[in-house]
Scaffold this motif. Structure first.
Motif, PDB file in Angstrom:
ATOM      1  N   ALA A 430       0.808  -1.224   0.000  1.00  0.00           N
ATOM      2  CA  ALA A 430       0.000   0.000   0.000  1.00  0.00           C
ATOM      3  C   ALA A 430       0.837   1.268   0.000  1.00  0.00           C
ATOM      4  O   ALA A 430       0.389   2.325  -0.456  1.00  0.00           O
ATOM      5  N   VAL A 431       2.067   1.196   0.493  1.00  0.00           N
ATOM      6  CA  VAL A 431       2.912   2.388   0.592  1.00  0.00           C
ATOM      7  C   VAL A 431       3.513   2.781  -0.765  1.00  0.00           C
ATOM      8  O   VAL A 431       3.970   3.912  -0.944  1.00  0.00           O
ATOM      9  N   LEU A 432       3.488   1.880  -1.734  1.00  0.00           N
ATOM     10  CA  LEU A 432       4.123   2.155  -3.035  1.00  0.00           C
ATOM     11  C   LEU A 432       3.520   3.377  -3.733  1.00  0.00           C
ATOM     12  O   LEU A 432       4.262   4.250  -4.204  1.00  0.00           O
ATOM     13  N   ILE A 435       4.709   6.602  -2.148  1.00  0.00           N
ATOM     14  CA  ILE A 435       6.115   6.938  -2.400  1.00  0.00           C
ATOM     15  C   ILE A 435       6.336   7.431  -3.829  1.00  0.00           C
ATOM     16  O   ILE A 435       7.030   8.431  -4.058  1.00  0.00           O
ATOM     17  N   PHE A 436       5.713   6.768  -4.797  1.00  0.00           N
ATOM     18  CA  PHE A 436       6.073   7.004  -6.192  1.00  0.00           C
ATOM     19  C   PHE A 436       5.096   7.889  -6.973  1.00  0.00           C
ATOM     20  O   PHE A 436       5.357   8.230  -8.126  1.00  0.00           O
ATOM     21  N   ILE A 437       3.959   8.258  -6.369  1.00  0.00           N
ATOM     22  CA  ILE A 437       2.991   9.117  -7.062  1.00  0.00           C
ATOM     23  C   ILE A 437       2.891  10.439  -6.314  1.00  0.00           C
ATOM     24  O   ILE A 437       2.825  10.468  -5.083  1.00  0.00           O
ATOM     25  N   SER A 438       2.849  11.537  -7.039  1.00  0.00           N
ATOM     26  CA  SER A 438       2.848  12.861  -6.411  1.00  0.00           C
ATOM     27  C   SER A 438       1.438  13.385  -6.108  1.00  0.00           C
ATOM     28  O   SER A 438       1.248  14.178  -5.191  1.00  0.00           O
ATOM     29  N   ASN A 439       0.446  12.954  -6.856  1.00  0.00           N
ATOM     30  CA  ASN A 439      -0.910  13.446  -6.662  1.00  0.00           C
ATOM     31  C   ASN A 439      -1.515  12.853  -5.383  1.00  0.00           C
ATOM     32  O   ASN A 439      -1.564  11.627  -5.222  1.00  0.00           O
ATOM     33  N   THR A 440      -1.991  13.728  -4.484  1.00  0.00           N
ATOM     34  CA  THR A 440      -2.477  13.240  -3.195  1.00  0.00           C
ATOM     35  C   THR A 440      -3.750  12.389  -3.315  1.00  0.00           C
ATOM     36  O   THR A 440      -3.923  11.416  -2.576  1.00  0.00           O
ATOM     37  N   ALA A 442      -4.553  10.473  -5.827  1.00  0.00           N
ATOM     38  CA  ALA A 442      -4.126   9.163  -6.340  1.00  0.00           C
ATOM     39  C   ALA A 442      -3.442   8.352  -5.245  1.00  0.00           C
ATOM     40  O   ALA A 442      -3.653   7.132  -5.142  1.00  0.00           O
ATOM     41  N   GLN A 443      -2.636   9.032  -4.431  1.00  0.00           N
ATOM     42  CA  GLN A 443      -1.975   8.345  -3.317  1.00  0.00           C
ATOM     43  C   GLN A 443      -3.002   7.720  -2.378  1.00  0.00           C
ATOM     44  O   GLN A 443      -2.869   6.560  -1.975  1.00  0.00           O
ATOM     45  N   LEU A 444      -4.026   8.504  -2.066  1.00  0.00           N
ATOM     46  CA  LEU A 444      -5.034   8.039  -1.118  1.00  0.00           C
ATOM     47  C   LEU A 444      -5.880   6.912  -1.694  1.00  0.00           C
ATOM     48  O   LEU A 444      -6.057   5.861  -1.056  1.00  0.00           O
ATOM     49  N   GLY A 448      -5.162   3.080  -0.553  1.00  0.00           N
ATOM     50  CA  GLY A 448      -6.231   2.420   0.183  1.00  0.00           C
ATOM     51  C   GLY A 448      -6.734   1.176  -0.525  1.00  0.00           C
ATOM     52  O   GLY A 448      -6.937   0.130   0.106  1.00  0.00           O
ATOM     53  N   ALA A 449      -6.939   1.285  -1.830  1.00  0.00           N
ATOM     54  CA  ALA A 449      -7.461   0.147  -2.598  1.00  0.00           C
ATOM     55  C   ALA A 449      -6.470  -1.015  -2.604  1.00  0.00           C
ATOM     56  O   ALA A 449      -6.865  -2.180  -2.395  1.00  0.00           O
ATOM     57  N   ILE A 450      -5.203  -0.718  -2.843  1.00  0.00           N
ATOM     58  CA  ILE A 450      -4.186  -1.780  -2.854  1.00  0.00           C
ATOM     59  C   ILE A 450      -4.092  -2.441  -1.487  1.00  0.00           C
ATOM     60  O   ILE A 450      -3.972  -3.669  -1.376  1.00  0.00           O
ATOM     61  N   GLY A 451      -4.167  -1.615  -0.441  1.00  0.00           N
ATOM     62  CA  GLY A 451      -4.082  -2.165   0.912  1.00  0.00           C
ATOM     63  C   GLY A 451      -5.226  -3.125   1.207  1.00  0.00           C
ATOM     64  O   GLY A 451      -5.008  -4.240   1.690  1.00  0.00           O
TER      65      GLY A 451
END
Length: 477
Positions: A430-432, A435-440, A442-444, A448-451
């Motif tokens: 889930a942390v990937l 770390i690698f995407i700048s848009n908040t 998209a990060q969220l 969340g979905a991957i986790g």
């Protein structure tokens, strides 16, 4: 676990989960909007007074609610005795808070805290009028009505808070929201519990209830004082702004753990009380409960810590970014709270309130020592001290559990470690995006979905029985 008891637990757990999910969703939405309208300083001012209200409510309960639920031969005289005593204590606590409000304001050097405390303390009286009604619903395991009370009060008071915040009342918006919540809950308890005092006050009944409840009361006061001591220290030594960031971080970190904790405490205590004299059934039930609890709370807490930064940016805006570090650290300590609660519930079920109190004294002694050591290094160090304190408390809590039903620290860890490993594996995936995407956004969303997906898939592959049990519970409802 016999089918009758299992059905009660399942039904109670469902309605408790539904109640807390609604509480989480409704309360969270309103709190997000309020946080955008108000400042960290407003929240800091209210947090400074939290310990006084919390301790007063602990005295109001006096452990009588727990004593009533546990007592198998409770009578109407017991209920009425608890009711009148709770009212007396509620009024006494309000008078005391009213009188010390100027002293509290001087202590923090914030004059506004005096009138704020005087108004906020009204909630103590309202709460005292509904303790027995709450116990009656818990005894009947009528968690459906408890859910109604929570949902209705959250919606109404949420709009009350928003109205006053939007019209520029600042910290008073939080005060009005809190007092209104206590008043509405009191009214709903009286309507839905359908219990009224029908007897007088009995000294004999009081002695019986207080004999057990006094230990719970002492433990509750100790636990509440310690639980809020961070707010006192930060509010006095640092600033209201920093305290506001800390308290907001605490809210995020405890959203999952405290709601699951509420389900565990309210469902498992009356359920385990029914089999308190059958150690074999109690052991089996207990181990299943800690595994299911951990299976839910571990991934939620760790995922919250993983996506804390984009979550705060999206929901609260950058003015609250300082609370991210507090969320991440406190999630690591709060994830163990449901396990603590089950261990302590077992002591109450067994009637060992003396051991309950002894454990609280030992744990808080260690906790205060850790605070003294970490305080010179700042607020972040205080939070890490909380993690250390939580682990030490877990070891201490499980000591008597091992003595009573032979499920000590080692056996509990053997049950929990596989779930913890799966949760950590989920975090690494889930942390990937963070770390690698700048848009908040998209990060969220991606984090969340991957986790969630990875945790469920790994659990499915590992054939974790907790996943099957949760699915079965959902299917039954």
């Amino acid at each position: 676990m016999p089918s009758e008891l299992k059905n009660k637990v399942v039904k109670g757990a469902f309605w408790n989960f539904f109640e807390n999910l609604a509480h989480l969703g409704i309360g969270f939405i309103f709190s997000i909007i309020l946080a955008r309208l108000l400042s960290p300083k407003d929240y800091g001012a209210v947090a400074m007074l939290a310990i006084f209200i919390a301790i007063s409510n602990t005295f109001v309960n006096s452990g009588f609610s727990t004593a009533l639920i546990r007592k198998p031969d409770r009578t109407e005289l017991d209920n009425s005795t608890a009711f009148y005593f709770n009212i007396f204590v509620g009024i006494a606590c309000y008078i005391l808070l009213f009188l010390i409000s100027p002293i509290v304001a001087d202590f923090y050097n914030m004059p506004i805290l005096s009138p704020v405390l005087k108004l906020s303390a009204l909630s103590v009286i309202f709460n005292s009028l509904s303790i027995v009604q709450h116990a009656q619903l818990s005894i009947r395991m009528d968690f459906k009505n408890l859910a109604k009370i929570t949902i209705i009060s959250n919606i109404v008071t949420g709009f009350v808070g928003l109205y006053f915040a939007y019209t520029g009342w600042g910290v008073w918006a939080l005060v009005f929201q809190s007092v209104t919540s206590s008043f509405i809950r009191m009214c709903l308890f009286w309507i839905l519990a359908k219990w009224r005092p029908r007897s007088g006050f009995s000294r004999e009944s009081f002695k019986q209830l207080f004999g057990f409840g006094s230990k719970i009361l002492a433990s509750g006061v100790l636990n509440t004082t310690y639980g809020n001591i961070y707010l006192i220290v930060i509010g006095k030594i640092f600033s209201p702004f920093q305290l506001g960031l800390y308290s907001r971080g605490q809210v995020f970190a405890t959203i999952a753990s405290d709601n699951i904790l509420a389900v565990i405490e309210r469902v498992t205590f009356p359920a385990m009380s029914l089999i308190q004299n059958d150690d074999m059934r109690l052991e089996s039930t207990y181990r299943r409960l800690i595994r299911i609890s951990a299976f839910v709370i571990f991934p939620i807490s760790l995922l919250m810590a993983t996506v804390a930064s984009p979550l705060v940016d999206v929901l609260l805006t950058s003015k609250w970014s300082g609370c991210v570090i507090f969320i991440q650290i406190m999630c690591l300590s709060r994830m163990w709270m449901p396990i603590h609660a089950l261990n302590l519930n077992l002591l109450k079920v067994k009637g060992r309130s003396d051991l309950f109190l002894r454990l609280e004294i030992i744990k808080k002694t260690f906790g205060i020592l850790i605070i003294c050591i970490s305080l010179p290094f700042g607020i972040v160090a205080l939070c890490w001290g909380g993690v250390v304190s939580s682990i030490i408390s877990l070891i201490i809590n499980t000591y008597y559990t091992g003595k009573l039903i032979n499920v000590g620290f080692v056996r509990q860890m053997l049950d929990l470690v596989p779930i913890l490993i799966i949760s950590v594996a989920m975090v690494l995936l889930a942390v990937l995006p963070v770390i690698f995407i700048s848009n908040t956004w998209a990060q969220l969303i991606l984090g969340g979905a991957i986790g969630i997906i990875s945790y469920l898939m790994i659990s499915l592959v590992a054939k974790r029985p907790e996943l099957k049990e949760i699915v079965d519970i959902v299917k039954r409802k």
